[in-house]
Design an enzyme around this catalytic site. Structure first.
Site, short mmCIF file in Angstrom:
data_model
loop_
_atom_site.label_atom_id
_atom_site.label_comp_id
_atom_site.label_asym_id
_atom_site.label_seq_id
_atom_site.Cartn_x
_atom_site.Cartn_y
_atom_site.Cartn_z
N GLU A 219 18.15 1.71 18.06
CA GLU A 219 18.98 2.69 17.24
C GLU A 219 19.96 3.30 18.33
O GLU A 219 21.16 3.34 18.07
CB GLU A 219 18.27 3.52 16.52
CG GLU A 219 17.09 2.88 15.70
CD GLU A 219 17.55 1.91 14.38
OE1 GLU A 219 18.90 1.52 14.60
OE2 GLU A 219 16.79 1.57 13.70
N ASP B 174 -8.80 -0.66 -8.36
CA ASP B 174 -9.58 -0.92 -9.32
C ASP B 174 -9.21 -2.11 -10.37
O ASP B 174 -10.07 -2.75 -11.04
CB ASP B 174 -10.06 0.17 -10.37
CG ASP B 174 -8.58 0.80 -10.95
OD1 ASP B 174 -7.48 0.75 -10.27
OD2 ASP B 174 -8.91 1.83 -11.70
N HIS C 295 -3.63 5.01 -15.52
CA HIS C 295 -3.40 5.62 -14.12
C HIS C 295 -2.53 4.25 -13.36
O HIS C 295 -2.95 3.17 -13.73
CB HIS C 295 -4.48 5.91 -13.23
CG HIS C 295 -5.48 4.76 -13.07
ND1 HIS C 295 -6.16 4.45 -14.15
CD2 HIS C 295 -5.99 4.18 -11.84
CE1 HIS C 295 -7.03 3.38 -13.76
NE2 HIS C 295 -7.03 3.19 -12.40
N HIS C 296 -1.85 4.47 -12.49
CA HIS C 296 -0.96 3.38 -11.73
C HIS C 296 0.31 2.83 -12.93
O HIS C 296 0.72 1.85 -12.55
CB HIS C 296 -1.65 2.39 -11.26
CG HIS C 296 -2.83 2.11 -10.29
ND1 HIS C 296 -3.19 3.56 -9.88
CD2 HIS C 296 -3.87 1.74 -10.03
CE1 HIS C 296 -4.11 3.57 -8.97
NE2 HIS C 296 -4.62 2.62 -9.16
N GLY D 83 11.24 6.47 21.97
CA GLY D 83 11.83 6.48 20.75
C GLY D 83 12.49 5.20 20.33
O GLY D 83 12.10 4.08 20.73
N GLY E 91 14.01 -7.85 10.02
CA GLY E 91 14.27 -6.94 11.20
C GLY E 91 13.46 -5.65 10.67
O GLY E 91 14.11 -4.56 10.81
N ASP F 65 7.07 1.79 21.38
CA ASP F 65 6.54 2.99 20.81
C ASP F 65 6.88 3.59 19.18
O ASP F 65 6.08 4.06 18.25
CB ASP F 65 6.47 4.04 21.72
CG ASP F 65 8.00 4.59 22.03
OD1 ASP F 65 8.87 3.78 21.79
OD2 ASP F 65 8.09 5.65 22.70
N ASN G 225 9.33 3.82 25.46
CA ASN G 225 10.77 4.06 25.99
C ASN G 225 11.06 5.45 25.06
O ASN G 225 12.17 5.64 24.90
CB ASN G 225 11.38 2.88 25.79
CG ASN G 225 11.60 2.25 24.67
OD1 ASN G 225 11.24 2.81 23.56
ND2 ASN G 225 12.17 1.18 24.72
N GLU H 74 -1.14 -1.80 2.03
CA GLU H 74 -0.75 -2.84 1.54
C GLU H 74 0.64 -3.67 2.35
O GLU H 74 0.75 -4.97 2.25
CB GLU H 74 -0.23 -2.59 -0.03
CG GLU H 74 -1.56 -2.48 -0.78
CD GLU H 74 -2.03 -0.97 -1.00
OE1 GLU H 74 -1.25 -0.22 -0.21
OE2 GLU H 74 -3.06 -0.94 -1.76
#
Lengths: 595, 595
Positions: free
Chosen positions: A504, A54, A142-143, A500, A441, A471, A498, A77
């Site tokens: 990591e 708004d 608000h916000h 997952g 990254g 994925d 793959n 956003e």
């Protein structure tokens, strides 16, 4: 950049400064909102990303009514900020723009803006805010945080932008806009502009718009620059032509591709690229030898680079993943670094000598060495498909196979994770653009970025846009495929399934549940997002043959509609470069004993 | 809270302070990571939200191995923060916990954390960071800004949390954890804790764990409190029993539901709620009269509240959407406000007199007035289905119709937008919990929040979890439906498909394209996200009859699997309260002439 154009820029900048100081007495004939939009149009901006809220709706009226700028409604956003980033990366000499609303909107974009800061991408963040009256009275709107701290968001944004402006005064609004945009394009970093609701339609003079914004740096000090050129020429002579150039991120970010190419032409220097510098120079360049990443480098290339008598790094950015975990074997005595703010020759730093002006003069000073330099051969970086007996689509095979699929001027977007590392293993065709985020990254970035890249590619006449995303990463930002469809964009999206967060797993926790994710029905996605049955097609490939057939299919390769390819891969397969990189990092893994 | 338990808390707090000052000489028998987890388990935390990232993986090992805390892998960090917020709202006396990684992860969560700050929800944000060695040397690691500013993220987080702790020293880690958690539960605001990778497994003494953390405020000053009680009693007597109570957000956030209920029982005061206080008191309470929102209030209720001789607000939070755009008609002379930090009687403020201790004493002091107070009747807030001749599902009919569907102890999550306003029009059953975000108002929040709320509801034995979200809002955070399915949660999700951002349209730009969105195939969503064909069902309803049949269907109403209902509504229909609210805001809309 010629010295003439540098001078012209300087003149323009001074004229703007003058205007700022003069009391504006001209006709008040443009709204502040439209002044901002005109400046953006001058910078070649054709798409604005963001989400309505708004406090920005009045400004969006002006955007929607603007003849040159299209409003791209993003799904959220963060994705909008990623899109602005991708747009700016592909549309050189322009900027990415994201518009959000006060608090809730702007804070959702924080990570995307911080990424643009880190990676030096020129992004303007426009935030629609409460009116100037409300900013003074500070009611619990608000916000807001409920405690009257209206400045909190700006204080946070200041950590991730090089300039912040609140357009709360019509007397200074134009000058602030100009300064913000000039900083943005000059330093290639995000700037943050807040536009109070009641200021959007306030009228100001449009006089300043006649003077273009200047992107050039201040002139190098003549004497220092001359000293530096002589010094470098001396070092090059001592090296008897055994010199290599490494191009890095800032060649792209600080807009010296052309200058570097000219230097290479005049000198004949062999050239290598870092991961973040990949495609800064066409990879079919006759003196191009491939990617240098310290210890992660292929042994042949490594030797060529590290054994040269002199190494000239241009636009270097020595982050962990860009340097094989800081494993450069380049002694300072043999190293020259050209940057956008300074030059380093061996141990000496020369402040204020920037590369864009320096490079042409350096080429001139070194061109007589060309015959000497040409004696040193460069093993070309060529594609080659490894032979594997299994049908499984391995990382080792996948990337070389794709290299036969790429065409000149393709835009290739790779996600943090296996894709960023895999793409390093193969050369890309001339004129192609690699878009990746190796320093920041942030997983999920590539999807929003792909949307922005596709819009920019359409503007500047590039070819297909091809996204590689895992994925795990795609789940973060998946909805941004929706605007791609709505806008009729036609990327080819390879989803490396793959099961997952494979990168990591290689870093830590190979068998941990937290690195697994839900297995979505990937080939149903486009259908869910497609409106009015816009054309789209999805595929799953599980074997080398299936993938090869698809890539060889002319209809598929033409990219005439949005397409998604689920590529089923082994959970614990990774590109060579990622394996070596994580082995290097593992040496300092404090949880080692628990892996 | 009895004075005995207040004293016990005080003793515990002092013992902890003592421990902090004493040199720890005990056995080093627990890792810092596990110390933190034990404290969370003591606070009743059973779910931890977040996304893995290389700087937090070692800590996630401990989470995965912990017997009482379950790792909820979210699809992205913003959603994870929303989930932690929803969890904390439903699981009173516990907190929400979100774990992210350095930079990219934590910054994505910013808006979610800021929302928890604004709305006073106790959330702990744990960030896995580079090691203490790296924090000193500041190399250009991935996820950094590239300029060595390792402190930038903490500086941004400081805007949205009441305490920040970096666990970089094993001698202070336990005390810092305890202090952070105590602040979090006491003040109901987010705290920010960074855990360097090399500190996770460092061992410290577990002695402090024997002393529970204290959530109570310091004791009210006896004399001031007595003065305040006498003063209030006097005002109540003067009002001759014509007194109403308004319960607001902080009754829930600062944990005084029971105290308020006792006060109402002793005094017989009529009670009303604000939007943010809805369900703080069961809406079938015999003295409950409905929702007060200033000018937005239904006329009958408005009169009852504003004409009372004395109004006691408890836990008031006077934000724009919570007060009908600041349109309370309550003169200061007739107003008493009880807060968690102070008390106001007419024009006088009494610092340090907090409501949790004050309320029981106030009840005691006022109970003799019960017969007088009871003379004033309260028109009950009851459900009633309006008659409409059209088959179209209108907002006016939808919410009352749903009120017949709700059951005791349901958890009802409403999104910012039409849902937040629509739900105000109808009473909810006893023991039900309304979860909404009226002050912060971040669209998309309800989806992540619903995930957290559902996990909390399972823990505390609540009934069904029912989400109301608009199509525009759902697009921001849609992927968080995936973990709901993976974890076997069974919310009923009503997607109000009104083709865009309807609340924005009412604020500004009714016919603007920027307020429209892509129309997804909503009923395909669950299928895309469902793994291993977990049970799920989706429906589209376009008419009153279709919706009524579905709601009356016993299998549907049992909520034995996750279900999604696409409710097709008119783009320019809105609940009464939203219409009135936006008319009020429009009076100050600076773009009015352009609407």
């Amino acid at each position: 950049m010629s010295s003439h154009s540098v001078l012209q820029s300087e003149v323009d900048r001074l004229r703007l400064q003058l205007q700022t100081l003069q009391v504006e007495q001209g006709v008040q004939n443009i709204s502040i909102g439209n002044y901002l939009l005109e400046r953006l149009a001058q910078l070649g901006v054709t798409s604005m990303f963001g989400v309505p809220g708004d406090f920005n709706l009045g400004f969006l009226d002006l955007v929607e009514d603007h003849s040159k700028i299209e409003w791209v409604g993003n799904c959220n956003e963060l994705n909008a900020a990623y899109a602005a980033d991708g747009y700016a990366r592909v549309k050189e000499h322009s900027i990415g723009v994201v518009t959000t609303t006060f608090g809730v909107g702007e804070l959702s974009a924080t990570n995307g803006i911080a990424g643009a800061f880190s990676e030096m991408v020129p992004v303007l963040h426009i935030v629609g805010t409460p009116s100037t009256v409300q900013q003074k009275a500070k009611p619990i709107l608000h916000h807001t945080l409920g405690d009257g701290r209206y400045e909190a968001y700006r204080l946070a944004a200041a950590q991730f932008s090089i300039f912040q402006a609140n357009l709360a005064d019509k007397n200074t609004a134009a000058a602030l806009i100009d300064h913000a945009l000039t900083e943005c394009i000059k330093l290639a970093r995000p700037v943050y502009v807040t536009l109070p609701m009641d200021m959007v339609t306030q009228e100001i003079s449009s006089e300043r718009l006649k003077i273009p914004l200047s992107r050039s740096h201040p002139l190098n000090d003549h004497d220092t620059e001359k000293f530096v050129i002589d010094l470098i020429a001396e070092r090059v002579k001592e090296a008897e032509g055994d010199v290599v150039v490494i191009v890095d991120a800032c060649v792209i970010r600080h807009d010296v591709r052309k200058e570097v190419l000219d230097l290479l032409k005049e000198t004949g220097f062999p050239v290598y690229a870092t991961p973040m510098g990949k495609t800064a120079i066409n990879e079919d360049h006759e003196r191009y030898g491939g990617i240098y990443i310290g210890t992660v480098t292929h042994p042949d290339i490594k030797k060529k680079v590290e054994q040269a008598k002199l190494i000239i790094s241009i636009g270097g950015l020595q982050s962990d993943f860009n340097t094989g975990n800081f494993s450069y074997k380049i002694p300072t005595l043999r190293h020259i670094e050209l940057h956008s703010t300074h030059t380093k020759v061996q141990y000496a730093t020369f402040a204020g000598v920037e590369m864009k002006q320096l490079l042409p003069k350096l080429g001139e000073a070194l061109k007589s060495l060309h015959p000497l330099v040409r004696k040193f051969e460069v093993p070309l970086f060529v594609k080659a498909l490894p032979k594997e007996d299994t049908p499984v689509i391995s990382q080792l095979w996948f990337w070389p196979r794709l290299s036969y699929f790429f065409k000149p001027k393709d835009v290739i977007v790779t996600e943090t994770g296996t894709s960023n590392f895999g793409i390093l293993e193969v050369p890309l065709p001339p004129g192609s653009v690699l878009v990746s985020q190796i320093l920041w990254g942030s997983i999920g970035w590539s999807v929003g970025s792909c949307l922005g890249a596709a819009l920019a590619a359409r503007d500047v006449g590039l070819n297909r846009v091809i996204l590689f995303v895992g994925d795990g990463s795609l789940q973060l930002t998946v909805q941004e495929i929706s605007p791609m469809i709505r806008l009729g964009l036609k990327p080819i999206i390879f989803v490396l399934n793959n099961s997952g967060y494979t990168i990591e797993k290689f870093i830590h926790g190979k068998k941990r549940k937290y690195n697994n994710i839900a297995n979505w029905k990937w080939t149903e996605l486009l259908n869910v997002f497609s409106e009015d049955d816009k054309p789209h097609k999805s595929y799953t490939v599980r074997t080398k043959d299936e993938l090869s057939s698809l890539l060889d299919d002319k209809a598929f390769a033409s990219g005439d509609k949005i397409q998604l390819v689920e590529v089923v891969m082994e959970p614990l397969d990774a590109p060579r470069a990622l394996k070596v990189q994580t082995e290097l990092s593992a040496k300092s893994d404090p949880y080692k004993e628990r892996r």
